[in-house]
Design a protein around this motif. Structure first.
Motif, PDB file in Angstrom:
ATOM      1  N   GLU A   6       0.709  -1.118   0.031  1.00  0.00           N
ATOM      2  CA  GLU A   6       0.086  -0.060   0.182  1.00  0.00           C
ATOM      3  C   GLU A   6       0.831   1.346  -0.073  1.00  0.00           C
ATOM      4  O   GLU A   6       2.119   1.242   0.313  1.00  0.00           O
ATOM      5  CB  GLU A   6      -1.017  -0.044   1.130  1.00  0.00           C
ATOM      6  N   CYS A  22      -2.936   0.121  -4.031  1.00  0.00           N
ATOM      7  CA  CYS A  22      -2.168  -1.219  -3.371  1.00  0.00           C
ATOM      8  C   CYS A  22      -1.949  -1.853  -4.498  1.00  0.00           C
ATOM      9  O   CYS A  22      -2.771  -2.273  -5.476  1.00  0.00           O
ATOM     10  CB  CYS A  22      -3.447  -1.725  -2.496  1.00  0.00           C
ATOM     11  N   ARG A  45     -10.932  -4.588  12.284  1.00  0.00           N
ATOM     12  CA  ARG A  45     -10.611  -4.235  10.904  1.00  0.00           C
ATOM     13  C   ARG A  45     -12.097  -4.248  10.260  1.00  0.00           C
ATOM     14  O   ARG A  45     -13.047  -5.322  10.410  1.00  0.00           O
ATOM     15  CB  ARG A  45      -9.718  -5.106  10.242  1.00  0.00           C
ATOM     16  N   TYR A  94      -6.052  -1.096   5.241  1.00  0.00           N
ATOM     17  CA  TYR A  94      -5.079  -2.448   4.741  1.00  0.00           C
ATOM     18  C   TYR A  94      -5.974  -2.818   3.482  1.00  0.00           C
ATOM     19  O   TYR A  94      -7.308  -2.492   3.352  1.00  0.00           O
ATOM     20  CB  TYR A  94      -5.663  -3.599   5.631  1.00  0.00           C
ATOM     21  N   ASN A  96      -6.760  -5.946   0.673  1.00  0.00           N
ATOM     22  CA  ASN A  96      -6.817  -7.452   0.451  1.00  0.00           C
ATOM     23  C   ASN A  96      -7.014  -7.696  -1.086  1.00  0.00           C
ATOM     24  O   ASN A  96      -7.531  -6.960  -1.801  1.00  0.00           O
ATOM     25  CB  ASN A  96      -7.643  -8.017   1.544  1.00  0.00           C
ATOM     26  N   TRP A 111      -3.225  -9.937   2.438  1.00  0.00           N
ATOM     27  CA  TRP A 111      -3.409  -8.841   2.949  1.00  0.00           C
ATOM     28  C   TRP A 111      -2.193  -7.835   2.784  1.00  0.00           C
ATOM     29  O   TRP A 111      -0.975  -8.396   2.972  1.00  0.00           O
ATOM     30  CB  TRP A 111      -3.657  -8.778   4.353  1.00  0.00           C
ATOM     31  N   GLN A 113       0.353  -4.449   4.266  1.00  0.00           N
ATOM     32  CA  GLN A 113       0.958  -4.302   5.361  1.00  0.00           C
ATOM     33  C   GLN A 113       0.135  -3.117   6.320  1.00  0.00           C
ATOM     34  O   GLN A 113       0.528  -2.779   7.352  1.00  0.00           O
ATOM     35  CB  GLN A 113       2.536  -3.856   5.327  1.00  0.00           C
ATOM     36  N   GLY A 114      -0.540  -2.274   5.443  1.00  0.00           N
ATOM     37  CA  GLY A 114      -1.379  -1.317   6.072  1.00  0.00           C
ATOM     38  C   GLY A 114      -0.743   0.031   5.807  1.00  0.00           C
ATOM     39  O   GLY A 114       0.626   0.001   5.691  1.00  0.00           O
TER      40      GLY A 114
END
Length: 121
Positions: A6, A22, A45, A94, A96, A111, A113-114
């Motif tokens: 991201e 992302c 989340r 996040y 996905n 996912w 890593q944010g």
């Protein structure tokens, strides 16, 4: 095998805008659904937006008419355009992706890593 990275988070002001990206890389045959899931401090989340490979979108009520999810299938990338930001949008976001590696095998969910989004009032 697969990485989701991201970018685009940071500090925004209430009423302003940010754009998250992302990008998926690695052993990818195709990507089904992709989505964005923020997690605020002390919260679980939660889903805010998803998009199918064909471009069908789904949004949480809290972000409808403010956020727009899109994707570029050629680049294996999903985006989240965040407009009219509110302080309550502050969270780690996040992404996905449901990724298929081989033709006759099930897909797997990955996912990122944010990325931190902080909105000041």
């Amino acid at each position: 095998q697969v990485q989701l990275v991201e970018s685009g988070g940071g500090l925004g002001q209430a009423g302003g805008a940010l754009r998250l990206s992302c990008a998926a890389s690695g052993s990818i045959l195709s990507i089904n659904d992709m989505g964005w899931y923020p997690q605020g401090p002390g919260n679980q989340r939660e889903l805010v937006a998803t998009i199918t490979r064909g471009g069908t979108t789904n949004y949480a009520d809290s972000v409808k008419d403010r956020f727009t999810i899109s994707r570029d299938n050629a680049k294996n990338t999903v985006y989240l355009q965040m407009n009219s930001l509110k302080p309550e949008d502050t969270a780690v976001y996040y992404c996905n992706a449901d990724i298929k590696h081989r033709v006759f095998a099930p897909s797997n969910l990955y996912w990122g890593q944010g990325t931190q989004v902080t909105v000041s009032s």
